[in-house]
Design an enzyme around this catalytic site. Structure first.
Site, mmCIF file in Angstrom:
data_model
loop_
_atom_site.group_PDB
_atom_site.id
_atom_site.type_symbol
_atom_site.label_atom_id
_atom_site.label_comp_id
_atom_site.label_asym_id
_atom_site.label_seq_id
_atom_site.Cartn_x
_atom_site.Cartn_y
_atom_site.Cartn_z
ATOM 1 N N GLY A 118 20.021 -13.233 13.687
ATOM 2 C CA GLY A 118 19.636 -13.773 15.067
ATOM 3 C C GLY A 118 18.427 -12.921 15.372
ATOM 4 O O GLY A 118 18.486 -11.624 15.300
ATOM 5 N N ARG A 163 19.077 -17.492 8.697
ATOM 6 C CA ARG A 163 20.067 -16.686 8.133
ATOM 7 C C ARG A 163 20.300 -17.651 6.765
ATOM 8 O O ARG A 163 20.481 -18.834 6.569
ATOM 9 C CB ARG A 163 21.482 -17.236 8.895
ATOM 10 C CG ARG A 163 21.440 -16.403 10.308
ATOM 11 C CD ARG A 163 22.757 -16.719 10.922
ATOM 12 N NE ARG A 163 22.696 -16.835 12.319
ATOM 13 C CZ ARG A 163 22.887 -15.449 13.076
ATOM 14 N NH1 ARG A 163 22.891 -14.327 12.514
ATOM 15 N NH2 ARG A 163 22.828 -15.601 14.430
ATOM 16 N N ASP A 192 23.994 -6.850 10.950
ATOM 17 C CA ASP A 192 24.942 -6.439 9.693
ATOM 18 C C ASP A 192 24.685 -7.373 8.320
ATOM 19 O O ASP A 192 24.485 -6.597 7.240
ATOM 20 C CB ASP A 192 26.575 -6.050 10.020
ATOM 21 C CG ASP A 192 27.013 -7.517 10.589
ATOM 22 O OD1 ASP A 192 26.248 -8.207 10.965
ATOM 23 O OD2 ASP A 192 28.324 -7.436 11.167
ATOM 24 N N THR A 227 19.457 -6.412 16.550
ATOM 25 C CA THR A 227 20.525 -7.370 17.082
ATOM 26 C C THR A 227 20.880 -7.007 18.530
ATOM 27 O O THR A 227 20.919 -5.905 18.923
ATOM 28 C CB THR A 227 21.709 -7.301 16.325
ATOM 29 O OG1 THR A 227 22.651 -8.136 16.889
ATOM 30 C CG2 THR A 227 22.219 -5.874 15.944
ATOM 31 N N ASP A 272 23.364 -7.517 19.754
ATOM 32 C CA ASP A 272 24.954 -7.329 19.623
ATOM 33 C C ASP A 272 25.377 -5.948 19.817
ATOM 34 O O ASP A 272 26.547 -5.420 20.229
ATOM 35 C CB ASP A 272 25.855 -7.675 18.658
ATOM 36 C CG ASP A 272 25.560 -9.305 18.538
ATOM 37 O OD1 ASP A 272 25.235 -9.930 19.621
ATOM 38 O OD2 ASP A 272 25.890 -9.989 17.610
ATOM 39 N N ASP A 329 26.227 -3.837 17.508
ATOM 40 C CA ASP A 329 27.458 -3.594 16.818
ATOM 41 C C ASP A 329 27.254 -2.900 15.551
ATOM 42 O O ASP A 329 27.915 -3.255 14.321
ATOM 43 C CB ASP A 329 28.128 -4.977 16.663
ATOM 44 C CG ASP A 329 27.247 -5.983 15.780
ATOM 45 O OD1 ASP A 329 26.132 -5.658 15.749
ATOM 46 O OD2 ASP A 329 27.887 -7.203 15.262
ATOM 47 N N ARG A 369 28.757 -11.609 19.650
ATOM 48 C CA ARG A 369 29.644 -12.115 18.420
ATOM 49 C C ARG A 369 31.108 -11.477 18.544
ATOM 50 O O ARG A 369 31.941 -12.030 19.480
ATOM 51 C CB ARG A 369 29.077 -11.629 17.280
ATOM 52 C CG ARG A 369 29.533 -12.420 15.879
ATOM 53 C CD ARG A 369 28.855 -11.746 14.855
ATOM 54 N NE ARG A 369 27.360 -12.297 14.604
ATOM 55 C CZ ARG A 369 26.908 -13.640 14.323
ATOM 56 N NH1 ARG A 369 27.810 -14.504 13.985
ATOM 57 N NH2 ARG A 369 25.808 -13.761 14.147
ATOM 58 N N ALA A 418 31.299 -6.822 38.206
ATOM 59 C CA ALA A 418 31.959 -7.707 37.786
ATOM 60 C C ALA A 418 33.570 -7.328 38.255
ATOM 61 O O ALA A 418 33.856 -6.266 38.276
ATOM 62 C CB ALA A 418 32.238 -7.988 36.263
HETATM 63 O O1 F6P Z 1 24.044 -11.843 16.543
HETATM 64 C C1 F6P Z 1 23.193 -12.228 17.486
HETATM 65 C C2 F6P Z 1 23.896 -13.256 18.027
HETATM 66 O O2 F6P Z 1 23.245 -13.843 19.214
HETATM 67 C C3 F6P Z 1 25.413 -13.312 18.661
HETATM 68 O O3 F6P Z 1 25.558 -12.631 19.832
HETATM 69 C C4 F6P Z 1 25.938 -14.723 18.682
HETATM 70 O O4 F6P Z 1 27.307 -15.035 18.389
HETATM 71 C C5 F6P Z 1 25.136 -15.253 17.600
HETATM 72 O O5 F6P Z 1 24.069 -14.491 17.203
HETATM 73 C C6 F6P Z 1 24.601 -16.708 17.701
HETATM 74 O O6 F6P Z 1 24.038 -17.242 16.453
HETATM 75 P P1 F6P Z 1 23.006 -18.485 16.491
HETATM 76 O O7 F6P Z 1 21.856 -18.213 17.045
HETATM 77 O O8 F6P Z 1 22.825 -18.617 14.970
HETATM 78 O O9 F6P Z 1 23.879 -19.495 17.026
#
Ligand code: F6P
Length: 328
Positions: A16, A77, A108, A131, A133, A135, A177, A192
């Site tokens: 991503g 990907r 990752d 990323t 995320d 993570d 994710r 929030a």
């Molecule tokens: O890893 C980055 C991310 O944006 C995640 O937050 C999300 O779950 C995923 O990629 C979405 O992937 P795609 O763009 O392939 O739908």
């Protein structure tokens, strides 16, 4: 470990996309030129390596990219790279160009690819954490995370305006994710009412109690942040459950989605990406292979890729405590 003389470095972005990837590519390429290296762009990540979509870069390629979201090298990907045959094709193409090291910018999955490739073919590789995320271990923040949080907060602020005007309860789903980093940052940053993350299972009853107590406290708008991938379900599923318990609430659901992946990188992400881009080139020249460059306490740190991927980066418990105090 044997120190290889590196003359040609291939750079790719994979998985991503994330704001700041362009800034990282630009920094790596500029650093490469500074050290008189040849720099190659590998387009569409590992897919482009397999299909030989590889071009030598010059300074024109990296003009005015620092400030742009996305990745000019494009991203993908690649399923084929997961197979030994795919990796063999990729290796053959790299060798044909004389590329002797790689800088892989991604999450990752992308870094796992770089690690496997190093194990199988001995191609020195440094990963950069790219990323939204956040993570990955071995870095306080990943490239793109800060921008994504800012984007989410800006969007939630707008939702807040309409939520307040109509006394509505909003469930806002954010990306991440399996990780709740964006949710926690965006949740604290946008006041929030509650933050639901994959790392914790929040019983629906405690969410209901919280919302009831906020009603008693005369709160005029309620925004619940739901991280995708959570154990309690999607924002829509949770909203549907809450509606059964609190039928008098006017409930709306917003999924921020890919909005969070775009846009110009923040100053933080530009600086992070720039430092790590330079570190990647210098790391390779110093024989640091199969590692990820990250920033911890403002200092560049190299962590074995395997450790950066496998070590579970935890959402800060103190952030959750603060979020809870501030939402009561
Ligand atoms: O890893 C980055 C991310 O944006 C995640 O937050 C999300 O779950 C995923 O990629 C979405 O992937 P795609 O763009 O392939 O739908």
């Amino acid at each position: 470990m044997e120190l290889k003389t590196i003359k040609k470095i291939g750079v790719l972005t994979s998985g991503g996309d994330a704001p700041g990837m362009n800034a990282a590519i630009r920094a790596a390429v500029r650093a490469g030129f500074y050290y008189n290296l040849d720099m190659y762009g590998i387009y569409r990540g590992y897919e482009g390596m397999i299909q030989n979509d590889i071009k030598k870069l010059d300074s024109r390629n990296i003009t005015h990219v620092l400030e742009r979201g996305g990745t000019f090298l494009k991203s993908a990907r690649s399923e084929e790279f997961r197979t030994p045959e795919g990796r063999k094709k990729a290796y053959t193409n790299l060798k044909a160009h004389g590329i002797d090291a790689l800088i892989v910018i991604g999450g990752d999955g992308s870094l796992t690819g770089a690690h496997l490739f190093y194990q199988e073919y001995g191609i020195p590789a440094i990963g950069l954490p790219g990323t939204i995320d956040n993570d990955l271990s071995g870095t306080d923040s990943t490239i793109g995370f800060d921008t994504a949080c800012n984007t989410a907060i800006e969007a939630i602020d707008k939702i807040r305006d309409t939520a307040t005007s109509h006394d509505r309860l909003f469930f806002v789903e954010v990306m991440g994710r399996d990780a709740g980093f964006i949710a926690v940052n965006a949740g604290i940053g946008s006041a929030a009412a509650a933050i639901l993350i994959p790392e914790n299972k929040t019983p629906i009853e405690s969410l209901i109690e919280k919302l009831k107590s906020r009603t008693k406290a005369m709160k005029t708008s309620n925004i619940v942040i739901v991280a995708e991938g959570g154990k309690s379900g999607s924002a829509q599923e949770i909203a549907d459950k809450v509606k059964k318990f609190l039928p008098y609430y006017d409930i709306k659901v917003t999924i921020l989605g890919h909005l969070q992946r775009g846009g110009a990188p923040t100053s933080f992400d530009r600086l992070l990406a720039s430092k790590l881009g330079v570190a990647a080139v210098e790391g390779l020249m110093q024989g640091k292979y199969d590692v990820m460059a990250g920033l911890i306490n403002h200092k560049v740190v190299f962590t074995p890729i395997v450790k950066a991927i496998v070590d579970d980066k935890k959402v800060d418990e103190d952030d959750l405590r603060v979020a809870n105090i501030l939402s009561t």
